[in-house]
Design an enzyme around this catalytic site. Structure first.
Site, mmCIF file in Angstrom:
data_model
loop_
_atom_site.group_PDB
_atom_site.id
_atom_site.type_symbol
_atom_site.label_atom_id
_atom_site.label_comp_id
_atom_site.label_asym_id
_atom_site.label_seq_id
_atom_site.Cartn_x
_atom_site.Cartn_y
_atom_site.Cartn_z
ATOM 1 N N ARG A 161 -1.905 3.798 -1.533
ATOM 2 C CA ARG A 161 -0.861 3.290 -2.432
ATOM 3 C C ARG A 161 -0.738 4.242 -3.628
ATOM 4 O O ARG A 161 -0.460 5.415 -3.423
ATOM 5 C CB ARG A 161 -1.153 1.865 -2.887
ATOM 6 C CG ARG A 161 0.132 1.106 -3.273
ATOM 7 C CD ARG A 161 -0.162 -0.324 -3.674
ATOM 8 N NE ARG A 161 -0.489 -1.171 -2.548
ATOM 9 C CZ ARG A 161 0.421 -1.754 -1.794
ATOM 10 N NH1 ARG A 161 1.688 -1.565 -2.035
ATOM 11 N NH2 ARG A 161 0.066 -2.528 -0.794
ATOM 12 N N GLY A 175 -2.313 -6.340 2.409
ATOM 13 C CA GLY A 175 -2.660 -5.414 3.492
ATOM 14 C C GLY A 175 -4.061 -5.732 4.027
ATOM 15 O O GLY A 175 -4.994 -5.878 3.254
ATOM 16 N N ASP A 234 -4.739 -6.663 -5.412
ATOM 17 C CA ASP A 234 -4.321 -7.133 -6.737
ATOM 18 C C ASP A 234 -3.119 -8.080 -6.669
ATOM 19 O O ASP A 234 -3.030 -9.048 -7.420
ATOM 20 C CB ASP A 234 -4.058 -5.959 -7.688
ATOM 21 C CG ASP A 234 -3.219 -4.863 -7.052
ATOM 22 O OD1 ASP A 234 -3.039 -3.804 -7.679
ATOM 23 O OD2 ASP A 234 -2.749 -5.081 -5.922
ATOM 24 N N ASP A 241 -7.660 0.573 -0.303
ATOM 25 C CA ASP A 241 -7.280 1.506 -1.391
ATOM 26 C C ASP A 241 -8.367 1.717 -2.434
ATOM 27 O O ASP A 241 -8.319 2.695 -3.167
ATOM 28 C CB ASP A 241 -6.024 0.971 -2.114
ATOM 29 C CG ASP A 241 -4.855 0.845 -1.169
ATOM 30 O OD1 ASP A 241 -3.933 0.067 -1.476
ATOM 31 O OD2 ASP A 241 -4.886 1.499 -0.103
ATOM 32 N N THR A 243 -9.254 -4.487 0.387
ATOM 33 C CA THR A 243 -8.170 -3.502 0.544
ATOM 34 C C THR A 243 -8.801 -2.139 0.766
ATOM 35 O O THR A 243 -9.849 -1.842 0.197
ATOM 36 C CB THR A 243 -7.250 -3.424 -0.694
ATOM 37 O OG1 THR A 243 -6.405 -2.262 -0.574
ATOM 38 C CG2 THR A 243 -8.016 -3.316 -2.006
ATOM 39 N N ARG A 295 2.482 -10.941 3.310
ATOM 40 C CA ARG A 295 2.905 -10.913 1.907
ATOM 41 C C ARG A 295 3.914 -12.040 1.769
ATOM 42 O O ARG A 295 4.656 -12.312 2.699
ATOM 43 C CB ARG A 295 3.465 -9.545 1.569
ATOM 44 C CG ARG A 295 2.356 -8.464 1.650
ATOM 45 C CD ARG A 295 2.796 -7.120 1.132
ATOM 46 N NE ARG A 295 1.659 -6.218 0.995
ATOM 47 C CZ ARG A 295 1.312 -5.310 1.901
ATOM 48 N NH1 ARG A 295 2.017 -5.198 2.996
ATOM 49 N NH2 ARG A 295 0.269 -4.515 1.724
ATOM 50 N N ASP A 354 -8.646 0.246 -5.203
ATOM 51 C CA ASP A 354 -7.876 0.423 -6.456
ATOM 52 C C ASP A 354 -7.984 -0.772 -7.394
ATOM 53 O O ASP A 354 -7.108 -1.000 -8.208
ATOM 54 C CB ASP A 354 -6.392 0.659 -6.119
ATOM 55 C CG ASP A 354 -5.804 -0.510 -5.330
ATOM 56 O OD1 ASP A 354 -4.571 -0.533 -5.144
ATOM 57 O OD2 ASP A 354 -6.582 -1.393 -4.915
HETATM 58 O O1 F6P Z 1 -2.776 -1.615 0.268
HETATM 59 C C1 F6P Z 1 -3.176 -1.160 1.521
HETATM 60 C C2 F6P Z 1 -2.094 -0.281 2.114
HETATM 61 O O2 F6P Z 1 -2.526 0.186 3.344
HETATM 62 C C3 F6P Z 1 -1.700 0.902 1.238
HETATM 63 O O3 F6P Z 1 -2.645 1.949 1.289
HETATM 64 C C4 F6P Z 1 -0.361 1.242 1.844
HETATM 65 O O4 F6P Z 1 0.461 1.965 0.953
HETATM 66 C C5 F6P Z 1 0.224 -0.152 2.110
HETATM 67 O O5 F6P Z 1 -0.879 -1.020 2.302
HETATM 68 C C6 F6P Z 1 1.132 -0.212 3.320
HETATM 69 O O6 F6P Z 1 1.705 -1.507 3.309
HETATM 70 P P1 F6P Z 1 2.322 -2.143 4.663
HETATM 71 O O7 F6P Z 1 1.175 -2.537 5.523
HETATM 72 O O8 F6P Z 1 3.108 -3.339 4.158
HETATM 73 O O9 F6P Z 1 3.169 -1.071 5.298
#
Ligand code: F6P
Length: 327
Positions: free
Chosen positions: A175, A14, A106, A131, A129, A75, A133
């Site tokens: 997340r 992300g 991570d 998050d 990120t 990803r 986290d």
């Molecule tokens: O890890 C960053 C994040 O924004 C999280 O907070 C969220 O749950 C996720 O990515 C959303 O993923 P995507 O961009 O694949 O919808």
């Protein structure tokens, strides 16, 4: 030290505000140390496809203030296979790349750790990120900007909530951790904050909302972390409260991906610039398989296998502050 002449940099997972500032710092540090630098587009997917671009000090003009990532992000399922990682390794060798800096979360670090183990290829991670986290750093790149974005959004929601005497449930990202929810909730003066780290149950929520009403609050904001463990999503929570507390006129706002955008805060830009220098200099010092982090405002290195296993603990003192503030 002598055998690293060309370093690749890429963003993965992300995206988050500050990634461009980190790319800029890695590229400029390479230029400063007379190393070659190549950017890889779209993370591990671009590595497998050989989607590379030579970078020099001028390639990263005017991006420090830009959200997102000029190298795009993605990803990549293929990189989870040995064959995919072999293709990536072959591409790096063809491009004569001696090491890489991965800016991501991570999941991205887990890939880098595997890659290093299989090919003995030098890797350093920079935590990017929103998050916050990742174990081994007090702050990840993008977290500070995301907090400010969320607080600004909640302030706007509070305007309309108080105009209509409404209760708003606001879902925020993060997340499976509650750092964004807890810190933005305290910062925006939310009446209740629901985070995955502590499931206080629905009864407590109802009691707290009843108390708020009784104490004369005509409108309220409840922040819900997307990973919250009440077992109800934010819409079901709203329904539940409407059912059990008809005194409230309830609405829902899911902030979503706007939390990932925006011009990075000064803090994130400075942290990114510091981490980029540390990442390149660590590779030249022969260090590999580490993540650059910040603790007590000092840059530190944490082994990647530790960084990917843990989360930064939720701040229990801040939870206490938030409880007191709802008086
Ligand atoms: O890890 C960053 C994040 O924004 C999280 O907070 C969220 O749950 C996720 O990515 C959303 O993923 P995507 O961009 O694949 O919808």
């Amino acid at each position: 030290m002598g055998d690293i002449k060309k370093i690749a940099v890429f963003t993965s997972g992300g995206d988050s505000p500050g990634m461009n500032a980190a790319i800029r710092s890695v590229v400029r540090t390479c230029a400063y140390l007379k190393l070659e630098c190549v950017g890889i587009y779209r993370g591990y997917q671009g590595m497998i496809e050989g989607d590379f671009k030579e970078m020099n000090a001028r390639s990263v003009n005017n991006i420090i203030n830009k959200g997102g990532t000029i190298l795009k992000s993605a990803r990549c399922k293929e990189f989870r296979t040995k064959q995919g990682r072999q293709l990536a390794y072959d591409q790096l060798k063809k491009e004569k790349v001696d090491a890489f800096v991965v800016i991501g979360g991570d999941g991205s670090f887990t890939g880098a750790m595997l890659f290093n183990k299989e090919f003995d290829f030098p890797v350093i991670g920079i935590p990017g990120t929103i998050d916050n986290d990742i174990f081994g750093t007090t702050f990840t790149l993008g977290y500070d900007t995301a907090l400010n974005t969320v607080v600004e959004a909640i302030d706007k929601i509070r305007d309309t909530a108080s105009s209509h005497n409404r209760l708003f449930f606001v879902e925020v990202m993060g997340r499976d951790v509650g750092h964004i929810a807890l810190n933005s909730g305290v910062g925006a003066g939310a009446e209740e904050i629901l985070i995955p780290e502590e499931d206080l149950g629905l009864e407590r929520l109802l009691d707290s909302l009843k108390r708020s009403k009784k104490s004369g609050k005509s409108s309220s904001i409840v922040i819900v972390a997307e990973g919250d463990k009440t077992g109800k999503n934010v819409f079901e929570l709203a329904e539940y409260v409407e059912e059990h507390l008809p005194i409230y006129d309830v609405r829902v706002s899911v902030l979503g991906h706007m939390q990932r955008g925006g011009s990075p805060s000064c803090y994130d830009r400075v942290l990114a610039s510091r981490m980029g220098v540390k990442a390149v200099e660590s590779l030249l010092d022969g260090k590999t398989n580490f993540m650059v982090g910040v603790k007590d405002n000092k840059l530190i290195l944490t082994p990647i296998e530790k960084a990917v296993k843990g989360h930064t603990k939720i701040d229990s003192e801040l939870i206490r502050v938030s409880d007191i503030m709802t008086t």
